[in-house]
Design a protein around this motif. Structure first.
Motif, mmCIF file in Angstrom:
data_model
loop_
_atom_site.group_PDB
_atom_site.id
_atom_site.type_symbol
_atom_site.label_atom_id
_atom_site.label_comp_id
_atom_site.label_asym_id
_atom_site.label_seq_id
_atom_site.Cartn_x
_atom_site.Cartn_y
_atom_site.Cartn_z
ATOM 1 N N GLN A 47 33.029 36.361 43.533
ATOM 2 C CA GLN A 47 32.405 36.713 41.978
ATOM 3 C C GLN A 47 31.346 37.029 42.945
ATOM 4 O OE1 GLN A 47 31.855 34.237 38.879
ATOM 5 N NE2 GLN A 47 33.203 33.345 39.104
ATOM 6 N N ILE A 62 34.826 40.288 42.621
ATOM 7 C CA ILE A 62 34.809 41.500 41.290
ATOM 8 C C ILE A 62 33.020 41.315 41.300
ATOM 9 C CG2 ILE A 62 34.370 40.797 38.281
ATOM 10 C CD1 ILE A 62 36.305 38.494 39.195
ATOM 11 N N THR A 113 30.337 43.387 38.270
ATOM 12 C CA THR A 113 30.199 43.447 37.456
ATOM 13 C C THR A 113 28.130 44.221 37.155
ATOM 14 O OG1 THR A 113 29.106 41.335 36.823
ATOM 15 C CG2 THR A 113 30.881 41.495 36.789
ATOM 16 N N GLY A 127 27.779 43.777 31.950
ATOM 17 C CA GLY A 127 29.157 43.012 31.944
ATOM 18 C C GLY A 127 30.528 43.765 32.897
ATOM 19 N N ARG A 177 33.125 45.554 34.652
ATOM 20 C CA ARG A 177 33.691 44.811 36.293
ATOM 21 C C ARG A 177 34.410 46.165 36.822
ATOM 22 N NH1 ARG A 177 38.819 42.322 33.853
ATOM 23 N NH2 ARG A 177 38.352 44.266 32.025
ATOM 24 N N ASP A 228 30.273 38.855 31.706
ATOM 25 C CA ASP A 228 31.211 39.509 32.131
ATOM 26 C C ASP A 228 32.738 39.761 31.150
ATOM 27 O OD1 ASP A 228 33.260 39.545 34.184
ATOM 28 O OD2 ASP A 228 32.967 37.565 35.014
ATOM 29 N N THR A 229 33.323 40.661 31.247
ATOM 30 C CA THR A 229 34.319 41.310 30.883
ATOM 31 C C THR A 229 35.538 39.807 30.983
ATOM 32 O OG1 THR A 229 35.267 42.934 31.586
ATOM 33 C CG2 THR A 229 33.650 42.363 29.255
ATOM 34 N N THR A 230 35.698 39.709 32.519
ATOM 35 C CA THR A 230 37.247 39.387 33.305
ATOM 36 C C THR A 230 37.860 38.294 31.974
ATOM 37 O OG1 THR A 230 35.877 39.104 35.498
ATOM 38 C CG2 THR A 230 38.125 38.340 35.280
ATOM 39 N N PRO A 244 30.425 33.639 33.623
ATOM 40 C CA PRO A 244 30.803 34.871 34.967
ATOM 41 C C PRO A 244 31.980 33.866 34.858
ATOM 42 C CG PRO A 244 28.781 33.543 35.308
ATOM 43 C CD PRO A 244 29.381 33.482 34.076
#
Length: 305
Positions: free
Chosen positions: A19, A93, A95, A99, A101, A258-260, A298
């Motif tokens: 990250q 990742i 971002t 948020g 990615r 964070d949309t992960t 995150p």
């Protein structure tokens, strides 16, 4: 879908996750679409189900650490192959302020590409049809390669014959495929065996050119898929199950970090709820609740607390 203490096998790839922080530093963890779902599914089911992960790793320290982490999450390791001299894949990742990615991948030589083609894969493939649920994704199809996909297809046919439920998340990643036609062929080979399809309209449009959600539902109705869920991020998800239609609003989140793994966690909570006897609406509400928490932290896997 209710089943007393179901056994679920999730098939796919876990990678080393980096990250990138605002100052340029990197935080290392682990992630991958089906692995993310496996972790959240294990947490959601607790003692009410058994979750195994099916993959191939190397014999390196990162692979050791992955297995240790999965064991802490009560994920079974008996279907994990360890291949001498090989390594897991890696991704980073990045971002933006909203948020959203951007992913950078290093995975061409990942051990998972031999998951179903080694001599040790034989007993694993033979055991999979006896699970109550088999779960895989479009990423699984891509990383297994043509020979591995053939083995997977044989497994799905036998699993359905024995009464197992097959769950599929479409997760289409164009960069993993030689061509869009190759991806279409692979998807179309397995879709007739899927009973629960967890989809995004964007991936369906990119892969098959479906115009909208109604076109997606129509396509899966032709396939005979009894339960189809369209995940739409911050918008309400749409469900067709045994001829009934449902629309379930998402949980509003003021600050997305964070949309992960938002979709992966939704899928886990949805499936867990259905396996425990929840209705499609109750399952979608559980999916939205979990996803809303995940996107405020995150990385792919949020702390248990």
């Amino acid at each position: 879908m209710s089943n007393p203490k179901p056994r679920i096998a999730l098939i796919g790839e876990c990678m080393i996750e980096l990250q990138q922080r605002a100052d340029g530093s990197l935080l290392q963890s682990f992630g991958g679409d089906t692995l993310n779902t496996a972790v959240y599914l294990s947490r959601a089911l607790g003692d009410s189900g058994a979750v195994d992960y099916v993959t191939a790793l190397g014999d390196d320290s990162f692979s050791d650490a992955m297995c240790e982490r999965w064991a802490e999450e009560n994920i079974g390791l008996q279907r994990v192959q360890r291949l001498p001299g090989r390594l897991p894949g890696l991704y980073c990742i990045q971002t933006d302020a909203a948020g959203e990615r951007r992913f950078l991948y290093w995975r061409n030589e990942a051990a998972v590409r031999e998951c179903f083609t080694t001599p040790a894969a034989g007993p694993i493939l033979a055991a999979l049809p006896d699970y109550d649920v088999l779960y895989f994704s479009g990423v699984t199809l891509a990383v297994l390669g043509e020979q591995g996909r053939g083995k997977l297809l044989e497994t799905l046919v036998e699993a359905r014959r024995r009464g197992a439920q097959v769950v599929f998340d479409n997760n289409f990643r164009p960069r993993l495929w030689a061509s869009i036609e190759a991806a279409r062929v692979a998807y179309r080979s397995v879709l007739p065996y899927v009973e629960l399809a967890l989809l995004t309209v964007e991936d369906e449009q990119a892969l098959f050119g479906h115009a909208d959600s109604e076109a997606v539902f129509a396509a899966y109705a032709q396939l005979g898929t009894p339960e189809v869920v369209l995940k739409r991020g911050a918008e309400a998800c749409l469900i067709r199950c045994d001829g009934q239609s449902y629309e379930v609003p998402a949980v509003r989140v003021e600050h997305v970090v964070d949309t992960t793994a938002a979709g992966d966690s939704f899928s886990a909570a949805y499936l867990a709820s259905r396996l425990l006897g929840g209705s499609p609406v109750e399952a979608a509400e559980a999916g939205h609740r979990l996803a809303s928490r995940v996107i405020q932290v995150p990385g792919a896997l949020i702390p248990k607390d």
